[in-house]
Write an enzyme that holds these catalytic residues in place. Structure first.
Site, short mmCIF file in Angstrom:
data_model
loop_
_atom_site.label_atom_id
_atom_site.label_comp_id
_atom_site.label_asym_id
_atom_site.label_seq_id
_atom_site.Cartn_x
_atom_site.Cartn_y
_atom_site.Cartn_z
N THR A 1 -5.75 -3.45 -10.16
CA THR A 1 -6.03 -4.68 -10.91
C THR A 1 -7.46 -4.71 -11.43
OG1 THR A 1 -4.39 -6.00 -9.72
CG2 THR A 1 -6.21 -7.19 -10.73
N HIS B 1 3.17 -9.93 -6.77
CA HIS B 1 2.39 -8.84 -6.18
C HIS B 1 3.18 -8.25 -5.02
CE1 HIS B 1 -0.83 -6.56 -4.31
NE2 HIS B 1 -1.65 -6.87 -5.30
N GLU C 1 0.46 -10.25 -13.08
CA GLU C 1 0.32 -9.33 -11.96
C GLU C 1 1.55 -8.43 -11.81
OE1 GLU C 1 -0.77 -7.14 -8.99
OE2 GLU C 1 -2.17 -8.63 -9.75
#
Length: 710
Positions: free
Chosen positions: A318, A436, A274
């Site tokens: 994403t 994130h 991520e």
């Protein structure tokens, strides 16, 4: 002169003079003009303060000055069709609506370097459950200044500091005012079209629309664009797919004999890193490596590591990365393809392709199943299992979660209970989330120094990245202990940037530069891409590529034929691969030239170049612009038209039936239990039913605390 000085020095005198002027004749007209001016001032100021629109030259600067005015006139002129206090309140309301739209875009752009779309607004139910914390980290108190005029105007009306125009204006005047706004809009569009031809038909960059036409006009354009996407499925026909397949066939490259099929039949671990950027590899803070485990993996002799690999996501972030990784299809120009089309579209996805070749396929994510519409999209992709938040007992403990799901150490440790049950060979995608935005980690998990750029958004980034790295190291140790490591292919990729280009002063400090150029920002879009397997011939590969190329490259290594597949990426291992990288906004990179934010650079030296001074650039720019338009346009057609439902050309693949998949916990656990007998090839079955979870070692402090309480 004395009178002017008196007005400036005395606010009361200044206000009396303005009020006297407004009260002389048609007060509502003056109130209308005041609101238009205020809306224009706010938007024009924010264009320069919060948006990076890249206006160059007198024409573009003039359009930036002009474009807030037409819609401000059109909207607020609605108040002129009414009389009395209502007309004043309507003027304020339409000022407020435009201010709210401006405010929302300021926040969104600050983190994502893009503007809000109808698609993003429409996906709120599938993404909004975790956005509160992110917004809290983005917002500045000064942002609320866009509403200060609204408060003042309301106060003036409520406390009767303005004379209410009871007569109003003639309808004729109101109509002419609205028409004047419409005419101004067409004038703006005419000048813009002259400066950039095909603005509304060829542009994939929302910055261009706002720069040339305006933020409000962009909203209308985007609404039309979204509507057209919705309607495109009804208009689509088999001949549209034939046209696309003809183009795709011209992009097919020969396989690399050295790599093709060398990892056939092995398990595949797809590890989604991520917000992880390439610059983190080998990066140090205070002499310490941020990601020692990933660094070692990156430099391993059995790891193919691509150091010129770029994220190509759009507004879907994403979800766009997943769309490319699983399908070799770009995300959409507006919104998220997984949210808008994942439920009903037909796909030829990697999980389905491998599933039809004997693989067990599973996705792991420590958040709610509905995020990015994964619970529906993964059925369309052909995943046998989707282990989401409901499968993890620890997911309900508050201190076990952060931001967008379970903390990575806990998530990966708890995922082992399902990994050990997967019949082999399997394809397992593990989506990490701790790294994130807003890169906030609780103190008990921080054992690494933050950077000292002074940017609160940026400085915690290395700490969450370090935590992700530790989590990855623990997973690898476990897989080696239980015997899965040597029989697996590991694919690691960063989904998108972690630090947006709106943090340029901080980026400059991170990179050790005095000033950041658009060339630096282009390179800052690099993310890791690694393929590792025991016995694989590795090394640092300098080939230029992007996320759209992941699927065909992996299929090469796994020995899966890709003839007839509708993929817009290419095999990066092929000797014929040229390294053409196209961004979602139409910018591009080749080994020789880079186009980013409307500027051109020599890719190897970083020197800025122009088409007029470089004949080779002119030729490359023309070719790449045409290629970008075609590849993005065709990919959009495949998704918005659901064209793959017409594909009957492949005998080695059949469309999946979404009704065959059930991701409820009870159904998933029952299927796993049944698989241990029907296909006893899992680690658990090979271990005669004895769990391997005791082999998973983690230093997660939360788990240690729980153990000590027992």
């Amino acid at each position: 002169m004395k009178r002017l000085l008196k007005l400036i020095s005395s606010p009361k005198t200044w206000w009396r003079q303005i009020k006297r002027t407004m009260d002389t004749s048609a007060p509502i007209v003056w109130f209308f003009i005041l609101n238009v001016m205020l809306v224009w001032l706010k938007m024009f100021a924010e264009y320069h303060m919060n948006f990076n629109l890249g206006a160059e030259g007198a024409t573009q600067q003039f359009l930036l000055f002009l474009n807030p005015i037409p819609t401000a006139i059109i909207f607020i002129s609605i108040a002129l069709y009414f009389r009395g206090a209502l007309s004043y309140w309507l003027a304020i309301i339409f000022n407020l609506i435009q201010s709210v739209w401006l405010f929302a875009n300021m926040l969104y752009y600050r983190e994502f370097s893009d503007f809000l779309s109808m698609g993003i607004l429409g996906s709120g139910s599938s993404t909004g459950n975790n956005l509160g914390k992110s917004i809290a980290a983005i917002i500045h108190w000064t942002d609320y200044l866009v509403f200060i005029d609204i408060i003042i105007l309301i106060a003036l009306v409520v406390f009767k500091q303005l004379t209410i125009d009871r007569k109003g204006v003639q309808k004729k005047f109101a109509i002419l005012t609205t028409l004047f706004g419409v005419i101004l809009m067409f004038v703006d569009y005419g000048i813009a079209s002259t400066n950039r031809s095909g603005l509304l038909t060829r542009s994939f960059d929302n910055n261009y629309i706002v720069k040339y036409l305006g933020l409000n006009e962009y909203a209308v354009f985007n609404a039309v664009q979204t509507y057209n996407q919705t309607e495109s499925r009804k208009r689509a026909k088999p001949t549209d797919l034939a046209k696309v397949k003809k183009f795709v066939a011209t992009q097919k490259l020969p396989d690399n004999i050295q790599y093709y099929g060398t990892q056939k039949g092995k398990n595949v671990f797809m590890i989604h890193l991520e917000s992880f950027q390439q610059f983190l590899i080998d990066y140090k803070v205070d002499g310490q490596e941020v990601t020692p485990n990933l660094n070692k993996f990156y430099h391993d002799q059995n790891t193919l590591s691509f150091d010129n690999f770029y994220n190509q996501v759009g507004q879907g972030k994403t979800s766009d990365a997943e769309m490319m990784q699983e399908n070799s299809l770009f995300g959409l120009a507006t919104g998220s393809a997984m949210v808008k089309y994942g439920t009903n579209n037909t796909f030829e996805s990697l999980p389905a392709i491998l599933g039809q070749r004997g693989y067990t396929t599973a996705a792991f994510h420590g958040d709610v199943a509905s995020f990015w519409n994964r619970d529906n999209t993964y059925k369309s992709f052909g995943y046998d299992y989707f282990f989401s938040k409901s499968y993890y007992s620890n997911a309900n403990k508050a201190n076990y979660n952060i931001g967008y799901g379970m903390k990575d150490k806990i998530f990966l440790r708890d995922s082992a209970q399902y990994i050990e049950q997967l019949p082999q060979p399997f394809y397992a995608k593990l989506i990490t989330v701790t790294n994130h935005y807003p890169y906030d980690l609780d103190k008990q998990n921080i054992d690494f120094p933050a950077t000292k750029t002074g940017d609160n958004t940026v400085d915690g980034y290395v700490q969450t990245a370090h935590y992700l790295d530790q989590s990855f190291g623990e997973l690898m140790t476990y897989l080696k202990k239980v015997g899965l490591y040597n029989n697996s292919v590991f694919v690691l990729y960063g989904d998108h940037y972690g630090i947006s280009e709106n943090h340029q002063p901080a980026i400059a400090q991170l990179l050790g530069k005095d000033k950041i150029t658009n060339y630096d920002l282009a390179n800052f879009q690099k993310v890791p891409f690694m393929i590792h397997a025991t016995g694989l011939k590795g090394g640092i590969n300098h080939t230029y590529g992007g996320e759209i190329d992941m699927m065909p490259t992996l299929l090469d290594v796994l020995g899966v034929p890709d003839d007839g597949m509708t993929m817009f990426g290419q095999d990066m291992l092929s000797s014929n691969y040229k390294g053409k990288v196209v961004f979602r906004d139409g910018d591009w990179i080749t080994p020789t030239y880079t186009k980013f934010n409307n500027q051109y650079f020599n890719t190897q030296t970083g020197e800025q170049v122009t088409e007029s001074a470089d004949k080779q650039l002119k030729k490359v720019a023309k070719t790449m612009s045409a290629y970008a338009t075609k590849v993005l346009g065709y990919s959009d057609e495949v998704i918005t038209g659901d064209l793959l439902r017409f594909d009957t050309s492949r005998s080695d693949f059949h469309a999946i039936n979404k009704k065959d998949y059930n991701y409820k916990k009870s159904a998933g656990l029952a299927a796993l239990k049944k698989a241990q007998k029907s296909n006893p090839s899992s680690i658990l079955a090979q271990n005669k039913g004895k769990s391997t979870l005791s082999d998973y070692v983690t230093d997660a402090p939360e788990l240690k605390s729980d153990d000590s309480d027992k």
